[in-house]
Design a protein around this motif. Structure first.
Motif, PDB file in Angstrom:
ATOM      1  N   UNK A 162       0.850  -1.181   0.000  1.00 29.42           N
ATOM      2  CA  UNK A 162       0.000   0.000   0.000  1.00 29.42           C
ATOM      3  C   UNK A 162       0.892   1.241   0.000  1.00 29.42           C
ATOM      4  N   UNK A 163       0.682   2.127  -0.973  1.00 34.51           N
ATOM      5  CA  UNK A 163       1.405   3.390  -1.030  1.00 34.51           C
ATOM      6  C   UNK A 163       0.479   4.461  -0.479  1.00 34.51           C
ATOM      7  N   UNK A 164       0.952   5.162   0.553  1.00 35.84           N
ATOM      8  CA  UNK A 164       0.090   6.119   1.238  1.00 35.84           C
ATOM      9  C   UNK A 164       0.920   7.225   1.871  1.00 35.84           C
ATOM     10  N   UNK A 165       0.280   8.372   2.057  1.00 34.40           N
ATOM     11  CA  UNK A 165       0.915   9.460   2.800  1.00 34.40           C
ATOM     12  C   UNK A 165       0.771   9.244   4.304  1.00 34.40           C
ATOM     13  N   UNK A 166      -0.064   8.291   4.692  1.00 30.43           N
ATOM     14  CA  UNK A 166      -0.272   7.992   6.107  1.00 30.43           C
ATOM     15  C   UNK A 166       0.914   7.207   6.664  1.00 30.43           C
ATOM     16  N   UNK A 167       1.043   7.262   7.982  1.00 27.86           N
ATOM     17  CA  UNK A 167       2.100   6.501   8.656  1.00 27.86           C
ATOM     18  C   UNK A 167       1.852   5.003   8.454  1.00 27.86           C
ATOM     19  N   UNK A 168       2.908   4.212   8.324  1.00 28.86           N
ATOM     20  CA  UNK A 168       2.743   2.763   8.171  1.00 28.86           C
ATOM     21  C   UNK A 168       1.908   2.140   9.293  1.00 28.86           C
ATOM     22  N   UNK A 169       2.031   2.638  10.500  1.00 30.74           N
ATOM     23  CA  UNK A 169       1.246   2.084  11.605  1.00 30.74           C
ATOM     24  C   UNK A 169      -0.251   2.283  11.358  1.00 30.74           C
ATOM     25  N   UNK A 170      -0.620   3.402  10.760  1.00 27.07           N
ATOM     26  CA  UNK A 170      -2.030   3.656  10.447  1.00 27.07           C
ATOM     27  C   UNK A 170      -2.509   2.700   9.352  1.00 27.07           C
ATOM     28  N   UNK A 171      -1.706   2.533   8.325  1.00 30.83           N
ATOM     29  CA  UNK A 171      -2.056   1.635   7.213  1.00 30.83           C
ATOM     30  C   UNK A 171      -2.245   0.217   7.749  1.00 30.83           C
ATOM     31  N   UNK A 172      -1.368  -0.213   8.638  1.00 31.69           N
ATOM     32  CA  UNK A 172      -1.484  -1.551   9.220  1.00 31.69           C
ATOM     33  C   UNK A 172      -2.733  -1.673  10.087  1.00 31.69           C
ATOM     34  N   UNK A 173      -3.079  -0.618  10.797  1.00 39.48           N
ATOM     35  CA  UNK A 173      -4.286  -0.618  11.619  1.00 39.48           C
ATOM     36  C   UNK A 173      -5.535  -0.739  10.741  1.00 39.48           C
ATOM     37  N   UNK A 174      -5.545  -0.018   9.619  1.00 40.88           N
ATOM     38  CA  UNK A 174      -6.672  -0.088   8.682  1.00 40.88           C
ATOM     39  C   UNK A 174      -6.789  -1.496   8.112  1.00 40.88           C
ATOM     40  N   UNK A 175      -5.665  -2.064   7.694  1.00 41.85           N
ATOM     41  CA  UNK A 175      -5.673  -3.418   7.134  1.00 41.85           C
ATOM     42  C   UNK A 175      -6.162  -4.431   8.174  1.00 41.85           C
ATOM     43  N   UNK A 176      -5.752  -4.268   9.419  1.00 40.78           N
ATOM     44  CA  UNK A 176      -6.185  -5.171  10.491  1.00 40.78           C
ATOM     45  C   UNK A 176      -7.695  -5.069  10.687  1.00 40.78           C
ATOM     46  N   UNK A 177      -8.223  -3.852  10.654  1.00 38.82           N
ATOM     47  CA  UNK A 177      -9.656  -3.625  10.819  1.00 38.82           C
ATOM     48  C   UNK A 177     -10.439  -4.289   9.677  1.00 38.82           C
ATOM     49  N   UNK A 178      -9.979  -4.093   8.449  1.00 40.70           N
ATOM     50  CA  UNK A 178     -10.629  -4.709   7.293  1.00 40.70           C
ATOM     51  C   UNK A 178     -10.599  -6.230   7.421  1.00 40.70           C
ATOM     52  N   UNK A 179      -9.459  -6.766   7.796  1.00 36.15           N
ATOM     53  CA  UNK A 179      -9.318  -8.213   7.950  1.00 36.15           C
ATOM     54  C   UNK A 179     -10.280  -8.747   9.006  1.00 36.15           C
ATOM     55  N   UNK A 180     -10.425  -8.020  10.122  1.00 27.39           N
ATOM     56  CA  UNK A 180     -11.355  -8.439  11.169  1.00 27.39           C
ATOM     57  C   UNK A 180     -12.790  -8.437  10.654  1.00 27.39           C
TER      58      UNK A 180
END
Length: 78
Positions: free
Chosen positions: A21-39
Protein backbone atom coordinates in the motif's frame (compact mmCIF):
# COMPACT_ATOMS: atom_id res chain seq x y z
CA UNK A 1 8.91 0.53 4.43
CA UNK A 2 10.17 2.55 1.48
CA UNK A 3 9.82 6.34 1.21
CA UNK A 4 8.64 7.97 -2.03
CA UNK A 5 8.51 11.75 -1.48
CA UNK A 6 5.86 12.06 1.24
CA UNK A 7 4.53 8.57 0.63
CA UNK A 8 5.43 5.33 2.32
CA UNK A 9 5.04 1.84 0.92
CA UNK A 10 3.73 -0.54 3.57
CA UNK A 11 3.20 -4.27 3.18
CA UNK A 12 0.01 -5.66 4.74
CA UNK A 13 -1.77 -9.01 4.69
CA UNK A 14 -5.54 -9.27 4.29
CA UNK A 15 -7.25 -12.66 4.11
CA UNK A 16 -3.90 -14.32 3.42
CA UNK A 17 -3.05 -12.04 0.50
CA UNK A 18 -0.11 -9.63 0.60
CA UNK A 19 -0.66 -6.04 -0.53
CA UNK A 20 1.83 -3.20 -0.90
CA UNK A 21 0.00 0.00 0.00
CA UNK A 22 1.40 3.39 -1.03
CA UNK A 23 0.09 6.12 1.24
CA UNK A 24 0.91 9.46 2.80
CA UNK A 25 -0.27 7.99 6.11
CA UNK A 26 2.10 6.50 8.66
CA UNK A 27 2.74 2.76 8.17
CA UNK A 28 1.25 2.08 11.60
CA UNK A 29 -2.03 3.66 10.45
CA UNK A 30 -2.06 1.63 7.21
CA UNK A 31 -1.48 -1.55 9.22
CA UNK A 32 -4.29 -0.62 11.62
CA UNK A 33 -6.67 -0.09 8.68
CA UNK A 34 -5.67 -3.42 7.13
CA UNK A 35 -6.18 -5.17 10.49
CA UNK A 36 -9.66 -3.62 10.82
CA UNK A 37 -10.63 -4.71 7.29
CA UNK A 38 -9.32 -8.21 7.95
CA UNK A 39 -11.36 -8.44 11.17
CA UNK A 40 -14.52 -7.29 9.37
CA UNK A 41 -13.94 -9.84 6.61
CA UNK A 42 -13.39 -12.58 9.20
CA UNK A 43 -16.70 -11.65 10.91
CA UNK A 44 -18.60 -11.92 7.63
CA UNK A 45 -16.81 -15.11 6.63
CA UNK A 46 -17.86 -16.79 9.90
CA UNK A 47 -21.50 -15.93 9.16
CA UNK A 48 -21.21 -16.86 5.46
CA UNK A 49 -18.40 -19.43 5.11
CA UNK A 50 -19.17 -20.21 1.46
CA UNK A 51 -18.71 -16.69 0.11
CA UNK A 52 -15.98 -16.37 -2.48
CA UNK A 53 -13.35 -13.67 -2.03
CA UNK A 54 -15.00 -11.22 -4.42
CA UNK A 55 -18.40 -11.40 -2.74
CA UNK A 56 -16.79 -11.28 0.70
CA UNK A 57 -14.88 -8.14 -0.33
CA UNK A 58 -17.97 -6.40 -1.73
CA UNK A 59 -20.07 -7.23 1.34
CA UNK A 60 -17.29 -5.99 3.60
CA UNK A 61 -17.10 -2.75 1.61
CA UNK A 62 -20.88 -2.33 1.88
CA UNK A 63 -20.79 -2.88 5.64
CA UNK A 64 -17.90 -0.45 6.11
CA UNK A 65 -19.62 2.19 3.96
CA UNK A 66 -22.78 1.71 6.02
CA UNK A 67 -20.83 2.21 9.27
CA UNK A 68 -19.11 5.29 7.85
CA UNK A 69 -22.31 6.94 6.59
CA UNK A 70 -24.13 6.31 9.87
CA UNK A 71 -21.26 7.84 11.84
CA UNK A 72 -21.10 10.78 9.43
CA UNK A 73 -24.85 11.44 9.83
CA UNK A 74 -24.55 11.26 13.63
CA UNK A 75 -21.65 13.71 13.59
CA UNK A 76 -23.41 16.13 11.24
CA UNK A 77 -26.53 15.98 13.39
CA UNK A 78 -24.67 17.18 16.49
Amino acid sequence: MEKDNNKSRTTVRIQGQVYKVVSEEEPSHVKEVAKYINQKMDELKKKNPYLDTTKLSVLTALNLADEYLKMKREREGE
